[in-house]
Design a protein around this motif. Structure first.
Motif, short mmCIF file in Angstrom:
data_model
loop_
_atom_site.label_atom_id
_atom_site.label_comp_id
_atom_site.label_asym_id
_atom_site.label_seq_id
_atom_site.Cartn_x
_atom_site.Cartn_y
_atom_site.Cartn_z
N ARG A 1 22.29 -12.44 56.40
CA ARG A 1 22.23 -11.55 57.57
C ARG A 1 22.30 -10.08 57.16
O ARG A 1 21.66 -9.23 57.77
CB ARG A 1 23.39 -11.85 58.53
N ALA B 1 21.30 -8.56 54.34
CA ALA B 1 20.21 -7.99 53.55
C ALA B 1 19.00 -8.91 53.55
O ALA B 1 18.59 -9.43 52.52
CB ALA B 1 20.69 -7.73 52.12
N PRO B 2 18.36 -9.10 54.72
CA PRO B 2 17.23 -10.04 54.79
C PRO B 2 15.99 -9.56 54.05
O PRO B 2 15.05 -10.35 53.87
CB PRO B 2 16.96 -10.13 56.30
N HIS B 3 15.99 -8.31 53.60
CA HIS B 3 14.84 -7.83 52.82
C HIS B 3 14.92 -8.26 51.37
O HIS B 3 13.90 -8.56 50.74
CB HIS B 3 14.70 -6.31 52.93
N TRP C 1 16.40 -14.09 50.73
CA TRP C 1 15.64 -14.94 51.63
C TRP C 1 15.78 -16.41 51.22
O TRP C 1 16.10 -16.71 50.07
CB TRP C 1 14.17 -14.52 51.68
N PRO D 1 25.43 -4.61 57.92
CA PRO D 1 24.24 -4.75 57.06
C PRO D 1 24.29 -3.79 55.89
O PRO D 1 24.93 -2.73 55.96
CB PRO D 1 23.08 -4.42 57.99
N GLY E 1 18.87 -3.26 55.64
CA GLY E 1 18.98 -4.59 56.22
C GLY E 1 19.17 -4.62 57.72
O GLY E 1 19.31 -5.70 58.31
N ASP E 2 19.16 -3.46 58.36
CA ASP E 2 19.40 -3.39 59.80
C ASP E 2 18.12 -3.65 60.59
O ASP E 2 17.62 -2.80 61.34
CB ASP E 2 20.00 -2.03 60.18
N GLY F 1 17.59 -9.67 62.11
CA GLY F 1 17.42 -10.02 60.70
C GLY F 1 16.07 -10.63 60.39
O GLY F 1 15.91 -11.36 59.41
N PHE G 1 12.70 -10.50 58.96
CA PHE G 1 11.89 -9.72 58.04
C PHE G 1 10.42 -9.79 58.41
O PHE G 1 9.70 -8.78 58.29
CB PHE G 1 12.09 -10.22 56.61
N ARG H 1 10.02 -5.33 51.09
CA ARG H 1 10.98 -6.23 50.47
C ARG H 1 12.06 -5.45 49.71
O ARG H 1 13.23 -5.82 49.73
CB ARG H 1 10.27 -7.18 49.50
N GLY I 1 13.46 -2.38 52.83
CA GLY I 1 13.74 -2.71 54.22
C GLY I 1 13.45 -1.52 55.12
O GLY I 1 12.45 -0.82 54.98
#
Length: 496
Positions: A77, A79-81, A84, A386, A390-391, A395, A397, A421, A424
């Motif tokens: 949650r 750092a979804p960039h 994964w 985040p 990552g915001d 979440g 991407f 990636r 973000g």
């Protein structure tokens, strides 16, 4: 810094960065020092996974696995960039571990640690695509389960960025050469390219990774009761060995496991090893024996095998594991232990062990431990916060990348994918003022422009081409020698 800082953190790996971030967010004045670049040792030499540690179940480390699985969700949650989901396929080898054991272990893995967003495990027929023709014909059945990929060195950098944005001072290429306790304070001698200076701190956290024993000895003379077992882990990188976005986990006759993971689109990452290390911690490299081991491990499963001349790159790091006197390096605990010395005044806490996945919890626990000797304001806060970039809405991407493609229609899709990636939502700081590629400054090759390098210098503590091409990114794998040389010349001129 004439006034004492509340906390001096020694070490710019994942644990040091995580502690600095947590402490700064609670209102402490924090100074982090790292003798090299951020993540320049262990934290950039991992297998690049945020995972529960399936194999730790065999060692009955249920608490560590449960904590890791919970943290996997938190970090996904945050750092979804750069983090994964990734599916792992484990071929079944009857002579390694029986099928019932793997099925039971995966069922436990699916349920341990509470709710999760990732799909569970199931059996897989290896005679069907995408495994058919990739794996050897004897491999018929296997199992598939979920864990996560992480850009390890970027995780460290983003954590340090967040610490700085919350008030911490981050000094790279600054070595702590001496620690002297004077009553309620520590006097720390710091050395960088400009010389030496002395600062004072109310407490010290020694998060120096493989150098933690050295720092403890500098501070305390005799060190601490805890000690490290230094275990080297090495990886090789080869051209893409199989299609698909899944990874493989290969069981070995010595009971270890080796991963084969899609890497940087064009490559496959194969690792890791477990070898006792007793050499120079500043000169850790893969050995010929390790290269042979990893090639043999993969060739035992891949139909085509892995030849020596296929290796395009390799890296090695030393894991600073807590010495629990296990008989094998592969079974030494990946859990963490703290040693606190506060008998003579100002406290120093030394961190032994740990893993990338649990770094946020480690930071919370370290501050709780230190809080018995130094007032720590605020409460735990990092679970919902985040990391920089990552915001993203929910979440998501994919949604963010689509929105970026609408905002920057002039950017080539492959370039936009890489930048999204890596950065973000912070991509705006690189592309936001541009209306075309010509606005991004000097073009070096592939999709690298000086605007990105300027961003890395201004926000991500980069000072050399190596920082930018091998830790903030992995562009060094994709660029030719002439282009890398041009980037090196640009940095040399930039800091002349």
């Amino acid at each position: 810094m004439s006034e004492p800082v509340d906390l001096l953190v020694v070490g710019g790996g994942i644990n040091g960065a995580g502690i600095a971030r947590d402490a700064a967010g609670r209102g402490l004045s924090v100074l982090l020092v790292e003798k090299d670049d951020l993540a320049s040792h262990t934290s950039s030499a991992s297998t690049k996974l945020v995972h529960g540690g399936l194999r730790y179940l065999e060692n009955f480390e249920f608490r560590l696995v449960a904590e890791s699985l919970r943290e996997r969700e938190v970090l996904l949650r945050a750092a979804p960039h750069i983090i994964w989901p990734l599916r792992f396929v484990m071929p079944h080898e009857p002579e390694m571990r029986p099928k019932w054991m793997l099925r039971l272990g995966l069922a436990f893995y699916d349920r341990l640690g509470g709710p999760r967003s990732l799909p569970g495990s199931h059996g897989v027929d290896l005679r069907q695509p995408p495994h058919r023709g990739v794996l050897q014909e004897r491999l018929v059945k296997g199992f598939e389960y979920s864990d996560c990929w992480v850009e390890d060195s970027r995780l460290v950098v983003l954590t340090a960025m967040d610490a700085k944005e919350r008030g911490a001072t981050i000094l790279t290429r600054t070595e702590c050469t001496d620690l002297d306790r004077s009553g309620e304070h520590w006097r720390a001698t710091l050395r960088d390219a400009s010389g030496e200076r002395v600062i004072t701190a109310r407490a010290v956290i020694n998060a120096a990774g493989p150098f933690v024993d050295q720092v403890a000895k500098t501070a305390l003379g005799s060190g601490t009761p805890a000690h490290l077992r230094l275990v080297k882990g090495s990886h090789i990188i080869v051209p893409r060995a199989f299609a698909g976005e899944h990874a493989y986990i290969f069981q070995q006759p010595d009971k270890r496991i080796v991963f084969a993971i899609p890497y940087e689109r064009d490559f496959t990452l194969i690792g890791t090893t477990d070898m006792l290390f007793e050499g120079d911690l500043d000169a850790v490299t893969i050995s010929a024996e390790e290269r042979d081991y990893l090639r043999a491990a993969a060739s035992r499963y891949f139909r085509s095998g892995i030849a020596e001349d296929e290796i395009v790159h390799s890296f090695a790091g030393v894991r600073p594991l807590y010495e629990d006197h296990s008989a094998k390096n592969s079974t030494v605990t990946r859990d963490y232990v703290f040693e606190v010395d506060a008998d003579d005044g100002a406290p120093i806490l030394s961190v032994y062990g740990g893993k990338i996945t649990t770094y946020r919890q480690l930071a919370q626990h370290a501050l709780a431990k230190l809080g018995k000797h130094l007032p720590i304001p605020g409460t735990e806060w990092t679970a919902q916060a985040p990391l920089p970039g990552g915001d993203m809405t929910d979440g998501d991407f994919s949604r963010f990348l689509w929105e970026a493609s609408e905002n920057y229609r002039w950017a080539p899709p492959e370039m936009l994918q890489r930048l999204a990636r890596a950065y973000g939502t912070r991509i705006e700081a690189i592309l936001g003022g541009a209306s075309g590629l010509g606005d991004l400054g000097v073009f070096f090759g592939r999709d690298l422009y000086s605007a990105e390098l300027e961003y890395l210098i201004a926000h991500e503590f980069a000072r050399t081409a190596e920082d930018a091409l091998w830790r903030r990114s992995k562009l060094g794998l994709h660029l030719g020698a002439e282009t890398i040389s041009a980037v090196e010349d640009w940095f040399a001129a930039r800091f002349a």
